[in-house]
Design a protein around this motif. Structure first.
Motif, PDB file in Angstrom:
ATOM      1  N   MET A   1      -6.788   1.754  -3.022  1.00 43.73           N
ATOM      2  CA  MET A   1      -8.028   2.441  -2.670  1.00 43.73           C
ATOM      3  C   MET A   1      -7.825   3.260  -1.403  1.00 43.73           C
ATOM      4  O   MET A   1      -6.951   2.945  -0.591  1.00 43.73           O
ATOM      5  CB  MET A   1      -9.157   1.417  -2.493  1.00 43.73           C
ATOM      6  N   ASN A   2      -8.599   4.353  -1.270  1.00 42.13           N
ATOM      7  CA  ASN A   2      -8.458   5.164  -0.068  1.00 42.13           C
ATOM      8  C   ASN A   2      -9.183   4.504   1.104  1.00 42.13           C
ATOM      9  O   ASN A   2      -9.839   3.473   0.948  1.00 42.13           O
ATOM     10  CB  ASN A   2      -8.970   6.595  -0.304  1.00 42.13           C
ATOM     11  N   VAL A 629      -1.454   5.585 -11.335  1.00 48.48           N
ATOM     12  CA  VAL A 629      -2.697   5.044 -11.905  1.00 48.48           C
ATOM     13  C   VAL A 629      -2.856   3.616 -11.418  1.00 48.48           C
ATOM     14  O   VAL A 629      -1.928   2.811 -11.511  1.00 48.48           O
ATOM     15  CB  VAL A 629      -2.658   5.088 -13.448  1.00 48.48           C
ATOM     16  N   ASP A 630      -4.033   3.317 -10.854  1.00 52.10           N
ATOM     17  CA  ASP A 630      -4.279   1.994 -10.272  1.00 52.10           C
ATOM     18  C   ASP A 630      -5.186   1.161 -11.172  1.00 52.10           C
ATOM     19  O   ASP A 630      -6.013   1.709 -11.919  1.00 52.10           O
ATOM     20  CB  ASP A 630      -4.980   2.136  -8.912  1.00 52.10           C
ATOM     21  N   GLY A 651      -7.299   6.826 -11.718  1.00 55.04           N
ATOM     22  CA  GLY A 651      -6.274   7.636 -11.073  1.00 55.04           C
ATOM     23  C   GLY A 651      -6.264   7.406  -9.577  1.00 55.04           C
ATOM     24  O   GLY A 651      -7.320   7.336  -8.945  1.00 55.04           O
ATOM     25  N   HIS A 652      -5.076   7.308  -9.012  1.00 57.43           N
ATOM     26  CA  HIS A 652      -4.942   7.148  -7.563  1.00 57.43           C
ATOM     27  C   HIS A 652      -5.500   8.390  -6.865  1.00 57.43           C
ATOM     28  O   HIS A 652      -6.165   8.288  -5.837  1.00 57.43           O
ATOM     29  CB  HIS A 652      -3.466   6.959  -7.217  1.00 57.43           C
ATOM     30  N   ALA A 770      -1.649   7.572 -19.690  1.00 57.03           N
ATOM     31  CA  ALA A 770      -0.306   8.052 -20.016  1.00 57.03           C
ATOM     32  C   ALA A 770      -0.137   9.523 -19.617  1.00 57.03           C
ATOM     33  O   ALA A 770       0.934   9.933 -19.157  1.00 57.03           O
ATOM     34  CB  ALA A 770      -0.037   7.873 -21.508  1.00 57.03           C
ATOM     35  N   THR A 771      -1.192  10.305 -19.803  1.00 60.48           N
ATOM     36  CA  THR A 771      -1.137  11.730 -19.448  1.00 60.48           C
ATOM     37  C   THR A 771      -0.933  11.909 -17.943  1.00 60.48           C
ATOM     38  O   THR A 771      -0.119  12.740 -17.512  1.00 60.48           O
ATOM     39  CB  THR A 771      -2.432  12.441 -19.884  1.00 60.48           C
ATOM     40  N   ILE A 772      -1.658  11.143 -17.143  1.00 55.21           N
ATOM     41  CA  ILE A 772      -1.512  11.240 -15.675  1.00 55.21           C
ATOM     42  C   ILE A 772      -0.089  10.863 -15.265  1.00 55.21           C
ATOM     43  O   ILE A 772       0.537  11.545 -14.439  1.00 55.21           O
ATOM     44  CB  ILE A 772      -2.541  10.341 -14.972  1.00 55.21           C
ATOM     45  N   GLU A 773       0.417   9.815 -15.832  1.00 51.23           N
ATOM     46  CA  GLU A 773       1.743   9.335 -15.443  1.00 51.23           C
ATOM     47  C   GLU A 773       2.847  10.306 -15.851  1.00 51.23           C
ATOM     48  O   GLU A 773       3.948  10.268 -15.281  1.00 51.23           O
ATOM     49  CB  GLU A 773       1.992   7.959 -16.064  1.00 51.23           C
TER      50      GLU A 773
END
Length: 863
Positions: A1-2, A629-630, A651-652, A770-773
């Motif tokens: 988390m930010n 991805v978290d 997403g991170h 999967a797309t983000i990664e």
């Protein structure tokens, strides 16, 4: 988390954990433990940089003088392995409150002599307060164990490029202040006010190589730190800033020290003192070494937010050099005593800013005499009137006074910023645009109509040195007036159209295109549709085109400013760079600045925080953080207790929704259609229910509350009805039977659709992960542009339309205001009364009612 999410999570949990302990007290415990974790983690980090292994640290006892002194020489203190924060975590169920007591006691013994003043007694508030965490050792242990678990994830690694620790600490202080009522004023200046004072101070000091700053009533130290951060933006080396802090209350003084130490300020650059500012001025020398330590303490900048109108003892202070030149403040109000203390400690080219109650501007007696001296000696540079109810614990109007020791000019800038704020709950808050407008006005010393004015000393003298802001700046909105002639006969007063002068200057021929001028003080509309005619006017169209031209390549410019060097750019400076670019482009939109540049700045400020957060993560964790991805953690009840469990992914940096809208549009559209169909079915079922009679709602197909169908009963009855009927279509479509059969069909479709949607959504969720990664660099840049730049640019491009919509709204209101005259209303009333009187003639009633009707008729006739 930010860092924002982390801070909010810690605050929420801490606020629940404190139970009946007052927020003002509990802050000392959690902030104390955060500070101990910082010291503990720093020691481990420094020791490892000196080639100590984990085993070496574990085996290092207090009495190993050589090794211990080596570490103390590096950081100013030593913590043995058994007392480390990380060791407390390792103990788990064996942890006990005694471990904390032993560790805090040992810390006091192991401070380096050179840093005794900085660290000595810093944990006293925490030590003495442990007993308040529970009436038994077991309860205290439980409370502390929960606390250290809560803060264990705060990163304190020096490799962090952004100050997560500082942000969390500041956030917690502000939230505790918001919940501490009147006591909040003892330790916290609202962040926006700190930033405002900081920017004014930093502007004055921006060209200096070394700087000393001092807060004489330092509270938590946040104001002092904000000043330092603003100044550091203009300096090559932030280690050339030295911080001086003085605070009366011991627990707050400890907070000051902790806050300063944790901001990676060199220990030798922190000089603090626990003393009464008014009774015990900063000493000229150290009692232990009076010859070599002589220093009257003159500084580049002094800031303070002292307690307002506090009582003090002026007796025997006549000879005090701080007050001798100007006189003594009354014993009932120490406001000017704090001001004169701060002024005394300024270097000849120094600057100070102090927050005080509004009354110091006009109260007489001793205060009036001091005020006169300050004006006559040209010390007073600016007065900033702030909104009411902006400080924690008090709703009184406050001001910021900016003073200098020596000035070339004698005029005083007076700013009435009391109208610029946003309402947040019961409090008011300065927005980013409010802070920017005030600082720009003060730093440029400009007069702005209805906002600020440079007032010559002669005028202040003529007003007997009364500085009450409304005497010099009238920021009140003009009262609405009604033109008598126009109210009686119609027409639009030219004087009221003149109030829109800025628009007529920007669009010179628009007024004549919209209104017919017959040479009288009144005009009439020329067009039926004011809105359409205004928007179609060539000058208005040119205004929109000028904005479009000025901002035509803003997306390209922002790509270069944000995306091209995202891993290395200086984040605070980049915001300033972008705001300067926006202001420069707005200056090219016509000769008359219709668009308020601070409105544009607020748009930037609103978008900047999430952009800055992403940039901080990227600069800390690297470009690949965009593909991370978290687990999405949520709190759910488990065995009767709240527990964090995973609920999908997030997403991170990249939001799932953005990725789906960009690269998974077919899948997303298919899901949206199914969700839309589900919504239609739900609405149809609700409509069918609403169409039932009260008698039909008493059937078993409706629940006992009578507010919705019972699905199982509806399906069962529908089957029975279909079995009884030769053909389902034999029922009247409006009959109860037909409705039940239709609702049963909808319920079956709804059940199937819900299952399908759940399955499709889950598949889309995993495909998004999967797309983000697997994102390419080009795709990352495209997504960041869509996340950071596109929403900002879209909102900026809405500014011209907002201005024109505002003009149209004002024109339409003006036309409507005088469209129906008093004479029209009077005639309507007369016609109605005449018609009513005629109806009375047709009524028949008993003797007494007829007399009453006759009297009513007489009144309606005006007799």
């Amino acid at each position: 988390m930010n860092k924002q999410q982390l801070a909010a999570k810690i605050w929420e949990s801490a606020n629940q954990m404190r139970s009946k302990i007052e927020a003002n007290e509990y802050k000392d415990y959690i902030l104390g433990f955060i500070f101990y974790k910082y010291l503990s983690d720093k020691l481990v980090r420094v020791a490892k940089s000196e080639n100590f292994s984990d085993e070496d640290l574990r085996a290092l006892p207090e009495d190993d003088t050589e090794a211990v002194d080596h570490i103390k020489g590096k950081i100013g203190y030593f913590i043995a392995h058994q007392h480390l924060f990380s060791t407390w975590l390792e103990l788990q169920g064996d942890f006990n409150v005694s471990h904390v007591r032993d560790a805090l006691s040992a810390f006091g013994r192991l401070i380096h002599p050179n840093h005794k003043r900085l660290f000595d007694g810093i944990f006293k508030t925490l030590e003495t307060g442990l007993s308040k965490l529970g009436d038994t050792a077991a309860k205290q242990t439980k409370a502390i164990a929960e606390l250290i678990q809560l803060i264990k994830d705060i990163p304190m690694d020096g490799r962090q490029g952004y100050d997560v620790l500082g942000f969390v600490y500041e956030y917690l202080i502000s939230m505790f202040a918001a919940n501490a009522g009147k006591k909040a004023g003892e330790f916290y200046t609202p962040h926006e006010v700190s930033v405002l004072m900081s920017e004014v101070i930093a502007h004055h000091l921006k060209d200096r190589q070394t700087i000393q700053i001092y807060d004489s009533t330092s509270g938590s130290g946040s104001l002092l730190l904000n000043i330092g951060q603003s100044i550091a933006k203009h300096m090559a080396d932030k280690n050339n800033i030295r911080y001086y802090a003085q605070e009366l209350k011991e627990n707050t003084y400890n907070l000051t020290r902790m806050n300063l130490i944790m901001r990676d300020i060199l220990p030798n650059n922190i000089v603090t003192r626990n003393a009464d500012t008014l009774e015990d001025d900063w000493p000229y020398f150290d009692d232990q070494d009076p010859v070599n330590t002589y220093d009257p303490l003159y500084l580049d900048a002094v800031v303070s937010n002292p307690p307002y109108s506090q009582k003090w003892d002026p007796q025997h202070k006549d000879a005090d050099p701080r007050y001798a030149r100007f006189g003594l403040a009354p014993k009932s109000k120490a406001d000017y005593a704090f001001l004169l203390h701060d002024l005394y400690h300024l270097k000849p080219d120094g600057i100070m800013a102090i927050v005080l109650p509004h009354g110091v501007l006009f109260r007489g007696g001793e205060e009036g005499a001091i005020r006169k001296q300050l004006i006559e000696n040209n010390h007073l540079e600016a007065i900033i009137g702030l909104p009411a109810n902006i400080f924690f614990g008090t709703g009184i109007p406050t001001i910021i006074l900016v003073l200098r020791q020596k000035r070339e000019s004698s005029d005083v800038l007076i700013v009435d910023a009391s109208k610029g704020f946003a309402k947040e709950g019961k409090s008011n808050k300065l927005r980013a645009s409010d802070v920017k407008k005030i600082t720009d006005t003060v730093n440029s010393r400009t007069s702005v109509p209805r906002y600020s004015r440079l007032v010559p000393k002669t005028e202040l003298q003529a007003n007997d040195y009364n500085l009450n802001i409304p005497r010099y700046v009238d920021s009140s909105e003009p009262a609405e007036s009604w033109d008598l002639y126009a109210s009686m006969f119609g027409g639009i007063p030219v004087s009221e159209l003149d109030s829109l002068a800025e628009f007529w200057q920007a669009f010179p021929s628009l007024r004549a295109a919209l209104f017919a001028d017959n040479g009288t003080p009144y005009v009439a509309p020329k067009v039926q549709d004011l809105a359409a005619a205004t928007r179609a006017h060539p000058e208005v169209a040119n205004f929109g085109q000028a904005f479009t031209t000025a901002f035509a390549d803003i997306t390209l410019w922002l790509r270069q400013a944000l995306l091209a060097h995202m891993l290395t750019l200086h984040i605070p400076q980049q915001e300033a760079l972008i705001s300067a670019e926006l202001f420069a482009r707005l200056a090219n939109v016509g000769s008359v600045p219709l668009i308020d540049r601070y409105h544009a700045y607020q748009i930037l400020a609103d978008h900047w925080q999430p952009i800055a957060t992403d940039l901080e993560i990227l600069q800390t964790e690297g470009f690949d953080a965009t593909r991370v991805v978290d687990p999405h953690m949520v709190t759910k009840k488990k065995d009767g207790k709240d527990a964090e469990v995973q609920d999908g992914w997030k997403g991170h940096i990249m939001p799932f929704e953005l990725v789906q809208a960009t690269y998974l549009t077919q899948e997303l559209d298919a899901l949206r259609k199914q969700e839309a169909r589900l919504g239609e079915i739900t609405a149809s079922i609700d409509d069918a229910f609403d169409g039932l009679s009260e008698e039909e709602k008493s059937n078993d197909t409706v629940n006992d509350a009578g507010d919705k169908f019972v699905s199982a009963a509806v399906i069962k009855e529908a089957k029975a009805l279909q079995a009884e009927a030769e053909k389902p279509g034999n029922f009247d479509p409006e009959s109860y039977e037909a409705k039940i059969i239709q609702v049963a069909d909808w319920l079956a479709e709804e059940k199937t659709l819900k299952a399908t949607i759940k399955q499709v959504a889950a598949a889309l969720h995993l495909k998004t992960k999967a797309t983000i990664e697997a994102l390419s660099d080009a795709q990352v840049h495209e997504l960041l542009e869509r996340k950071w730049i596109s929403p900002l640019v879209d909102e900026l491009h809405s500014l011209p339309d907002q201005q024109i919509d505002g003009l149209i709204s004002k024109l339409e209101a003006l036309v409507q205001k005088y469209q129906i005259t008093y004479a029209d209303n009077a005639r309507d009333i007369q016609r109605t009364e005449t018609a009513l009187a005629g109806m009375i003639e047709e009524l028949d009633a008993n003797e007494f009612d007829l007399k009453g009707l006759a009297e009513l008729k007489t009144l309606l006739a005006g007799n």
